[in-house]
Write a protein that holds these residues in place. Structure first.
Motif, short mmCIF file in Angstrom:
data_model
loop_
_atom_site.label_atom_id
_atom_site.label_comp_id
_atom_site.label_asym_id
_atom_site.label_seq_id
_atom_site.Cartn_x
_atom_site.Cartn_y
_atom_site.Cartn_z
N TYR A 182 -30.37 22.84 -20.80
CA TYR A 182 -30.59 24.14 -20.16
C TYR A 182 -29.31 24.72 -19.56
N SER A 183 -28.20 24.61 -20.29
CA SER A 183 -26.91 25.00 -19.72
C SER A 183 -26.47 26.41 -20.09
N ASP A 184 -27.26 27.13 -20.87
CA ASP A 184 -27.04 28.54 -21.17
C ASP A 184 -25.62 28.88 -21.62
N LYS A 185 -24.90 29.69 -20.82
CA LYS A 185 -23.62 30.25 -21.23
C LYS A 185 -22.56 29.19 -21.50
N LYS A 186 -22.57 28.10 -20.76
CA LYS A 186 -21.59 27.04 -20.99
C LYS A 186 -21.85 26.36 -22.34
N TYR A 187 -23.08 26.35 -22.76
CA TYR A 187 -23.49 25.82 -24.06
C TYR A 187 -22.78 26.59 -25.18
N ILE A 188 -22.86 27.92 -25.15
CA ILE A 188 -22.23 28.77 -26.15
C ILE A 188 -20.71 28.71 -26.02
N LYS A 189 -20.22 28.61 -24.80
CA LYS A 189 -18.78 28.54 -24.55
C LYS A 189 -18.17 27.32 -25.22
N MET A 190 -18.86 26.19 -25.12
CA MET A 190 -18.37 24.95 -25.74
C MET A 190 -18.40 25.06 -27.26
N ASP A 233 -16.64 22.70 -17.53
CA ASP A 233 -15.39 22.90 -16.79
C ASP A 233 -14.74 21.58 -16.40
N SER A 234 -15.54 20.65 -15.88
CA SER A 234 -14.98 19.38 -15.41
C SER A 234 -14.51 18.48 -16.55
N PHE A 282 -10.36 16.62 -20.49
CA PHE A 282 -10.71 15.32 -21.08
C PHE A 282 -11.02 15.49 -22.57
N ARG A 283 -11.84 16.48 -22.89
CA ARG A 283 -12.22 16.74 -24.28
C ARG A 283 -11.02 17.21 -25.10
N SER A 284 -10.16 17.99 -24.47
CA SER A 284 -8.97 18.49 -25.16
C SER A 284 -8.06 17.34 -25.57
N LYS A 285 -7.89 16.36 -24.70
CA LYS A 285 -7.05 15.19 -24.99
C LYS A 285 -7.66 14.36 -26.13
N ILE A 286 -8.98 14.24 -26.14
CA ILE A 286 -9.65 13.50 -27.22
C ILE A 286 -9.42 14.19 -28.56
#
Length: 314
Positions: free
Chosen positions: A40-48, A220-221, A225-229
């Protein structure tokens, strides 16, 4: 942090000096599946999703059926190789609807308005019986599940980095694949040092399929971390896949055949594959063209194109 089952399988198979298919697409030593529980994360879901599309990453998004973000973006998902899976939320049924589990799952899948073949249960809420949930998933056309994994820990589950087929209570093999995930966010102190070691060892030694789980709600948090992976995976030329893509490869590989007779190996490959043959084999030609195989452990590695192929050896 060692996939002992994979090592044992490889040891046993390597004792048999026969041609075989590699477990991954040719030209790659390991694969990485990025999966995301929508929650149920809405906008962050699409952002990712937009971020991963920009980086040419094909991922699997497990979506709850009560959120319209997935159904509103189906066309975008399809165009950009984003797989939509079901994030089966069992709580409303247990509290409100009171339907049988298989019927509840069927209702939720229909709400997503898309063909669903993969699942991860919301909150990893399995139940008190090992095989019942698998039966409900199979009944509703789910081919792959990825609910098993480390919630607050890290590392391999069941000592493997591959899909496995669960065994039913009567001992029969169930027609569904389970792929456990190795990390959820950075829980269990899964820091970058640990991830670097996990990715490097898998790429150099075990050649498996790692599956990571990141929640869009923590976009955001987890961004750095994901970028480094992603950077690590690209550095080692690791193949990004979603669950559907790997299932398709797995099925094509299973349908492909190898026949050896005298000085010839004939193959019917349903997709591009890697052929592994004992290293003491002298390769003369592939489809009447001279080739130079690559050494891979105790085998020679040869890229095989989809279709009929003939390898001449001595």
């Amino acid at each position: 942090n060692i996939p002992y089952a994979d090592i044992l399988e490889k040891f046993v198979i390597d004792l048999l000096p026969v041609p075989k298919w590699g477990k991954l697409p040719p030209g790659t030593n390991s694969a990485l599946i990025l999966s995301h529980d929508e929650d149920y994360s809405d906008k962050k879901y699409i952002k990712m999703i937009h971020e991963e599309v920009k980086n040419n990453i094909s991922a699997t998004y497990f979506s709850t059926s009560f959120n319209t973000m997935a159904t509103e973006n189906i066309e975008y998902f399809t165009k950009n190789k984003i797989e939509l899976g079901i994030h089966w939320d069992k709580f409303p049924n247990e509290i409100i609807f009171r339907k049988k589990s298989a019927q509840d799952l069927s209702r939720q899948i229909k709400l997503l308005k898309s063909k669903i073949i993969s699942s991860r249960i919301h909150f990893l809420k399995w139940g008190n019986h090992y095989t019942n949930i698998f039966r409900h998933l199979i009944f509703n056309g789910v081919k792959i599940d990825s609910t098993y994994g480390q919630n607050f820990g890290k590392g391999y589950s069941f000592s493997t980095s591959y899909f496995f087929r669960p065994i039913d209570a009567n001992g029969s093999i169930m027609p569904i694949l389970e792929l456990p995930f190795e990390i959820m966010q950075n829980r269990g102190n899964a820091n970058l040092t640990y991830l670097k070691k996990l990715i490097e060892e898998n790429n150099e030694k075990y050649h498996g399929v790692l599956c990571f789980n990141f929640h869009p709600s923590e976009y955001d948090s987890s961004k750095d971390f994901r970028s480094k992976i992603t950077e690590m995976a690209q550095k080692y030329n690791i193949l990004f896949l979603n669950l559907k893509e790997f299932l398709e490869f797995h099925n094509h590989r299973a349908e492909s055949s190898i026949k050896a007779y005298k000085n010839y190996i004939t193959m019917d490959a349903k997709t591009d594959l890697e052929l592994l043959i004992p290293s003491n084999t002298t390769v003369l030609s592939l489809n009447n063209k001279r080739i130079k195989p690559n050494k891979k452990g105790s085998f020679l590695s040869i890229k095989i194109k989809k279709g009929q192929n003939v390898l001449k050896i001595k």
